[in-house]
Design an enzyme around this catalytic site. Structure first.
Site, PDB file in Angstrom:
ATOM      1  N   GLY A   1     108.862   6.231 -24.097  1.00  0.00           N
ATOM      2  CA  GLY A   1     108.734   6.562 -25.508  1.00  0.00           C
ATOM      3  C   GLY A   1     107.677   7.632 -25.725  1.00  0.00           C
ATOM      4  O   GLY A   1     107.055   8.122 -24.778  1.00  0.00           O
TER       5      GLY A   1
ATOM      6  N   TYR B   1     112.052  -4.333 -39.560  1.00  0.00           N
ATOM      7  CA  TYR B   1     111.211  -3.692 -38.551  1.00  0.00           C
ATOM      8  C   TYR B   1     109.746  -4.071 -38.771  1.00  0.00           C
ATOM      9  O   TYR B   1     109.053  -4.496 -37.841  1.00  0.00           O
ATOM     10  CB  TYR B   1     111.383  -2.177 -38.614  1.00  0.00           C
ATOM     11  CG  TYR B   1     110.328  -1.421 -37.841  1.00  0.00           C
ATOM     12  CD1 TYR B   1     110.329  -1.424 -36.449  1.00  0.00           C
ATOM     13  CD2 TYR B   1     109.318  -0.723 -38.510  1.00  0.00           C
ATOM     14  CE1 TYR B   1     109.339  -0.747 -35.732  1.00  0.00           C
ATOM     15  CE2 TYR B   1     108.335  -0.040 -37.806  1.00  0.00           C
ATOM     16  CZ  TYR B   1     108.352  -0.058 -36.423  1.00  0.00           C
ATOM     17  OH  TYR B   1     107.368   0.603 -35.719  1.00  0.00           O
TER      18      TYR B   1
ATOM     19  N   TYR C   1     111.130  -1.696 -30.504  1.00  0.00           N
ATOM     20  CA  TYR C   1     112.372  -1.304 -31.160  1.00  0.00           C
ATOM     21  C   TYR C   1     111.950  -0.540 -32.413  1.00  0.00           C
ATOM     22  O   TYR C   1     111.369  -1.128 -33.333  1.00  0.00           O
ATOM     23  CB  TYR C   1     113.198  -2.537 -31.520  1.00  0.00           C
ATOM     24  CG  TYR C   1     114.537  -2.227 -32.154  1.00  0.00           C
ATOM     25  CD1 TYR C   1     115.721  -2.378 -31.440  1.00  0.00           C
ATOM     26  CD2 TYR C   1     114.632  -1.779 -33.473  1.00  0.00           C
ATOM     27  CE1 TYR C   1     116.957  -2.100 -32.017  1.00  0.00           C
ATOM     28  CE2 TYR C   1     115.854  -1.493 -34.058  1.00  0.00           C
ATOM     29  CZ  TYR C   1     117.006  -1.648 -33.328  1.00  0.00           C
ATOM     30  OH  TYR C   1     118.228  -1.366 -33.892  1.00  0.00           O
TER      31      TYR C   1
END
Length: 292
Positions: free
Chosen positions: A11, A127, A63
């Site tokens: 990432g 989220y 995520y």
């Protein structure tokens, strides 16, 4: 030698840590991504940390598809919440300090001033809820941890607002960007440097801290400065949140106060415009190298 496990190494933040790791020869890094370590698997995490004898774990695995998380709630929770629980349990067994990366999305954005570490979280999206649950697992299961909340992360790597704006400036002559959501951009390289500063100084000031670049702006302001610094020829129009509907609700104000962070660690944090300039210069260098 201090040994550091970095999860989610492919990432933005993980890539940034890989980039600057060469500047820390006294630190030993083990970089993992999903193929090497699935943090959603308690058994895999327990075995990996037990065998690795790590001093620190920087959890960059997450995520981060905010809108898609509204539909993939089980998957996002397995990574953002259960994954943190698994790491916290394993760190507790091995005396490993966990550095958990969290987000401005734990707040609802209704506050007029920047959010402090003691403000009550109230996420608007799944989220945000999953990241908050991860925070709570870490606090419940560990004494030696750092939870670092950040916002609007961008870098030379992966998919982010900066790279999207640059791409669109080459495809369109006009663009609308939201002006009524405010916050602070965070250059992933700056954040990576701060995390390694925590480690190399051996800080034991454990707890929750905020880190983003200095300054409070809107997405429209961010886009305008990106186009200014990159020399893009595009007409930019301010729009309202309701003009750009999304599956997940965003906080209107996600500005994070860094006062506690700066006081606790005696650091200066770069202004967002300065860091944007550094990132754009690095992107140009990378682009030139690819052409050679």
């Amino acid at each position: 030698m201090t040994k550091i496990l970095v999860t989610g190494s492919e990432g933005q933040l993980g890539k940034s840590l890989q980039h600057i790791a060469q500047d820390y020869p006294h630190l030993q890094f083990v970089f993992t991504d999903l193929s090497e370590l699935d943090i959603a698997s308690a058994e895999a995490v327990d075995e990996f940390l037990r065998d690795g004898a790590f001093d620190y774990c920087i959890n960059c695995a997450a995520y981060t598809k905010v809108d898609q998380a509204e539909e993939e709630q089980e998957l996002s929770s397995s990574i953002n919440a259960d994954g943190c629980k698994n790491l916290a349990l394993a760190c507790a067994k091995t005396a490993c300090v966990l550095i958990q990366i969290s987000t401005d999305f734990v707040f609802d954005g209704n506050k007029a001033e920047p959010y402090t570490e003691t403000d009550r979280p109230n996420p608007l999206s799944h989220y945000g809820s999953s990241k908050l649950q991860g925070e709570q697992y870490v606090q419940d299961l560990l004494d030696t941890y750092f939870i670092i909340r950040t916002s609007w992360v961008y870098s030379e790597y992966g998919h982010n607002f900066l790279k999207t704006m640059i791409r669109l400036s080459g495809e369109r002559s006009e663009l609308g960007v939201v002006e009524d959501q405010i916050g602070s951009p965070t250059y992933a390289m700056d954040l990576a440097g701060f995390l390694l500063y925590l480690i190399q100084t051996g800080s034991t000031a454990y707890g929750i801290y905020h880190y983003s670049n200095e300054g409070q702006i809107s997405w429209y302001d961010f886009a305008r400065e990106i186009f200014k610094q990159s020399g893009a020829d595009i007409r930019l129009n301010p729009i309202r949140t309701e003009d750009y509907p999304t599956a997940a609700q965003r906080p209107k104000n996600s500005t994070l106060s860094k006062a506690r962070t700066k006081a606790a660690f005696d650091i200066e944090i770069p202004n967002w415009k300065e860091s944007l300039r550094v990132c754009l210069n690095n992107m140009n260098v990378l682009s030139q190298r690819k052409k050679v």
